[in-house]
Motif scaffolding. Structure first.
Motif, PDB file in Angstrom:
ATOM      1  N   UNK A  18      27.368 -31.851  36.525  1.00  0.00           N
ATOM      2  CA  UNK A  18      27.434 -32.620  35.456  1.00  0.00           C
ATOM      3  C   UNK A  18      26.777 -33.688  36.027  1.00  0.00           C
ATOM      4  N   UNK A  19      26.505 -34.509  34.816  1.00  0.00           N
ATOM      5  CA  UNK A  19      25.543 -35.782  34.709  1.00  0.00           C
ATOM      6  C   UNK A  19      26.197 -36.775  35.936  1.00  0.00           C
ATOM      7  N   UNK A  20      25.231 -37.102  36.896  1.00  0.00           N
ATOM      8  CA  UNK A  20      25.553 -38.145  37.841  1.00  0.00           C
ATOM      9  C   UNK A  20      25.970 -37.269  39.144  1.00  0.00           C
ATOM     10  N   UNK A  21      25.837 -36.008  39.180  1.00  0.00           N
ATOM     11  CA  UNK A  21      26.448 -35.271  40.369  1.00  0.00           C
ATOM     12  C   UNK A  21      24.790 -35.140  41.171  1.00  0.00           C
ATOM     13  N   UNK A  22      24.848 -35.019  42.402  1.00  0.00           N
ATOM     14  CA  UNK A  22      23.706 -35.020  43.281  1.00  0.00           C
ATOM     15  C   UNK A  22      23.610 -33.632  43.958  1.00  0.00           C
ATOM     16  N   UNK A  23      23.147 -32.656  43.175  1.00  0.00           N
ATOM     17  CA  UNK A  23      22.942 -31.231  43.645  1.00  0.00           C
ATOM     18  C   UNK A  23      21.894 -31.150  44.988  1.00  0.00           C
TER      19      UNK A  23
END
Length: 408
Positions: free
Chosen positions: A390-395
């Motif tokens: 999702x938007x804001x996650x840090x993969x």
């Protein structure tokens, strides 16, 4: 005249005596008073001797009063070296007083002064009191925490492989910013707080191995009530569940579930970022950076009041290698991880709650190599692919390294 029946009877009686001697030796060894317990069995020729009588002598050596220890441990993807001194068997019942200082590879440090008192009953009850000072850094959230406190723990076994703990924790906590780039949402939570909490832990472990189990179930339930004193107050519940199913060719399928819920108290109490849950990283939802899932502000993870994470793993021995002490420490590893985190609002509608919990969930998969470290921790090197984010996650797609005692 000695008959076959008499011989069988003597063998049975002698076997029972040996089992009783072994039980007594085990109990003596567990007292914590002796470093060596020897057993000598001989025929008895005393004035009150009976036919076929035996004499059993236990020879023990008491532990030294003064001792020192140096050990290493792992947790939260960090290695720690500890050193300290201790006084053993202070009052003759296995009591121990120790002072220990530890320093981690990620700038964490702690100092503990601990008194341990075993009660030597059927429940193996142990009382522990600790005065501690601990400092940790959370670069994923841009803060560091410094705690001073008192910890009282009563641990006992309520059944086979079932342990319970009652813990009273009082801590003065100080949160500061780690750098100038720390988000304002974290900065406004910095400062001093006083936490007093009562916690209950139920631990059930019926696995056949701690690191690479091939069969068995383990789960831990933690319930914590903070707000007995100080300005921090909440009710926190956590669940950690794991089941292992053996397959042919020494393969193992493992299913895991983690979940947590924090409920703020409706009074003048509050809670801060260090009390909230974080999700993501090599120890739970792989394929994401540490605490890389959920609400973020200016690159800092803010955590949330509720989360869940699940995983399906497959383990296999290394191919083309003979079974031995070295190969037993390694496993090929494939996994699928999923989870979600947020300040979810739940109602009495179970279907709606389920939809809320799975909406915007994350998913990743991958494979790699796992290794047993010291028989109590695991090291993993995996290639991870985030599939849903999702938007804001840090993969973190690609190779990911992890070392810890507990994994999802």
């Amino acid at each position: 005249m000695i008959t076959a029946v008499n011989i069988l009877y003597l063998k049975t009686v002698f076997l029972q005596v040996i089992l009783k001697i072994h039980e007594a030796r085990t109990r003596l060894s567990k007292l914590g008073c002796f470093k060596d317990v020897g057993v000598f069995i001989d025929t008895y020729d005393g004035p009150d001797a009976v036919e076929d009588g035996i004499e059993v002598t236990f020879e023990v050596r008491e532990v030294n009063l003064l001792g020192a220890k140096v050990n290493t441990s792992v947790g939260n993807n960090e290695g720690t070296v500890s050193t300290g001194g201790l006084l053993k068997n202070i009052f003759g019942r296995g009591e121990e007083l120790s002072c220990e200082y530890s320093h981690g590879t990620k700038k964490s440090s702690s100092f503990f002064t601990t008194f341990t008192k075993p009660f030597h009953n059927e429940a193996s009850t142990v009382f522990t009191s600790s005065v501690y000072q601990q400092g940790t850094e959370a670069p994923w959230s841009g803060f560091k925490e410094f705690d001073r406190g008192l910890l009282l723990t009563l641990a006992f076994n309520s059944a086979s492989n079932v342990q319970q703990k009652l813990i009273l924790d009082g801590a003065w906590r100080h949160i500061t910013c780690l750098s100038r780039s720390t988000a304002f949402a974290v900065r406004e939570q910095a400062g001093h707080s006083l936490k007093s909490a009562l916690r209950h832990e139920l631990l059930v472990d019926r696995r056949d191995d701690l690191v690479f189990p091939s069969d068995g179930v383990a789960f831990t339930i933690k319930n914590e009530l903070a707000g007995l004193g100080g300005d921090i107050g909440f009710l926190k519940n956590e669940l950690d569940f794991q089941v292992n199913v053996p397959l042919p060719k020494e393969m193992v399928i493992q299913g895991s579930l983690l979940a947590g819920h924090l409920l703020p108290l409706r009074n003048n109490k509050t809670h801060c970022i260090t009390d909230r849950f974080m999700l993501g990283g090599p120890m739970n939802v792989r394929g994401f950076e540490m605490a890389g899932i959920g609400p973020h502000s200016d690159g800092c993870s803010l955590g949330a009041d509720m989360y869940w994470a699940a995983a399906l793993h497959a383990y296999s021995p290394l191919p083309l290698l003979n079974r031995g002490s070295i190969s037993e420490k390694f496993r090929l590893h494939a996994f699928v991880n999923t989870g979600n985190i947020g300040d979810f609002v739940l109602t009495d509608d179970y279907k709606q709650n389920l939809q809320t919990l799975v909406r915007d969930m994350r998913l990743s998969y991958g494979a790699g190599l796992a290794m047993s470290f010291g028989g109590f921790a695991r090291v993993e090197l995996n290639y991870c692919i985030p599939l849903l984010l999702q938007r804001g996650d840090r993969p973190n797609q690609g190779l990911q390294f992890g070392i810890a005692v507990s994994y999802l």
